[in-house]
Write a protein that holds these residues in place. Sequence first.
Motif, PDB file in Angstrom:
ATOM      1  N   MET A   1      57.299  35.963  83.389  1.00 25.00           N
ATOM      2  CA  MET A   1      56.628  35.207  82.346  1.00 25.00           C
ATOM      3  C   MET A   1      56.973  35.759  80.966  1.00 25.00           C
ATOM      4  N   ALA A   2      57.176  37.081  80.887  1.00 24.58           N
ATOM      5  CA  ALA A   2      57.519  37.678  79.601  1.00 24.58           C
ATOM      6  C   ALA A   2      58.891  37.193  79.131  1.00 24.58           C
ATOM      7  N   GLU A   3      59.820  36.980  80.070  1.00 23.45           N
ATOM      8  CA  GLU A   3      61.134  36.473  79.699  1.00 23.45           C
ATOM      9  C   GLU A   3      61.030  35.042  79.160  1.00 23.45           C
ATOM     10  N   LYS A   4      60.102  34.278  79.725  1.00 25.39           N
ATOM     11  CA  LYS A   4      59.949  32.886  79.324  1.00 25.39           C
ATOM     12  C   LYS A   4      59.140  32.738  78.038  1.00 25.39           C
ATOM     13  N   TYR A   5      58.012  33.511  77.907  1.00 20.75           N
ATOM     14  CA  TYR A   5      57.096  33.324  76.777  1.00 20.75           C
ATOM     15  C   TYR A   5      57.177  34.404  75.707  1.00 20.75           C
ATOM     16  N   GLY A   6      57.872  35.495  75.970  1.00 22.45           N
ATOM     17  CA  GLY A   6      57.997  36.550  74.973  1.00 22.45           C
ATOM     18  C   GLY A   6      57.193  37.786  75.346  1.00 22.45           C
ATOM     19  N   PRO A   7      57.223  38.830  74.487  1.00 23.93           N
ATOM     20  CA  PRO A   7      56.585  40.098  74.812  1.00 23.93           C
ATOM     21  C   PRO A   7      55.052  40.072  74.727  1.00 23.93           C
ATOM     22  N   ILE A   8      54.483  39.055  74.051  1.00 25.88           N
ATOM     23  CA  ILE A   8      53.033  38.936  73.952  1.00 25.88           C
ATOM     24  C   ILE A   8      52.667  37.461  74.060  1.00 25.88           C
ATOM     25  N   PHE A   9      51.747  37.155  74.963  1.00 26.60           N
ATOM     26  CA  PHE A   9      51.321  35.764  75.135  1.00 26.60           C
ATOM     27  C   PHE A   9      49.903  35.742  75.677  1.00 26.60           C
ATOM     28  N   ARG A  10      49.305  34.558  75.676  1.00 23.92           N
ATOM     29  CA  ARG A  10      47.921  34.370  76.062  1.00 23.92           C
ATOM     30  C   ARG A  10      47.836  33.509  77.317  1.00 23.92           C
ATOM     31  N   LEU A  11      46.963  33.914  78.231  1.00 26.04           N
ATOM     32  CA  LEU A  11      46.700  33.152  79.452  1.00 26.04           C
ATOM     33  C   LEU A  11      45.223  32.800  79.512  1.00 26.04           C
TER      34      LEU A  11
END
Length: 152
Positions: free
Chosen positions: A1-11
């Motif tokens: 998921m980090a590869e897809k959304y970046g190093p910081i994201f919200r779930l």
Amino acid sequence: MAEKYGPIFRLKLGVNQVVIVSDPKIAKECFTTNDMAFANRPKSIASEILGYNYALFGLAPYGPYWRDIRKIATIELLSARRIEMFSDIREFEVKLAVKEIYNKSSKLNGVVKMETKEWFANLIMNIMVRILFGVRYTGPKGDLAMKKIPES
């Protein structure tokens, strides 16, 4: 998921929103520079009701009250001196609980069918009640019968 959304994201996990950080530099910044923003727990009506308007240690929001309660808990409850002070109570309760199993097994020719979850819950309850109030919880199936333990 980090590869897809970046190093910081919200779930969104159910009703709670969670911030996911996978970069060590960003994580360090979260826990040093912006630690006050991340230290608070989300407020909920359940925490307010169950926590007596956020008065319980585990449900209190971060702030001066929480810091005072944490200090009291670490000094008065979790210090090495206090844990050593209550070791005789823990030993007594464990011996009594094991003796209870032995007595039941001797009556039933060595075969005992028991619910270990309930046994451990009663053991922990007895230890806590003895430490807090000096009496022993002796009620079967959850009734709150208390019995004074003679000093030894």
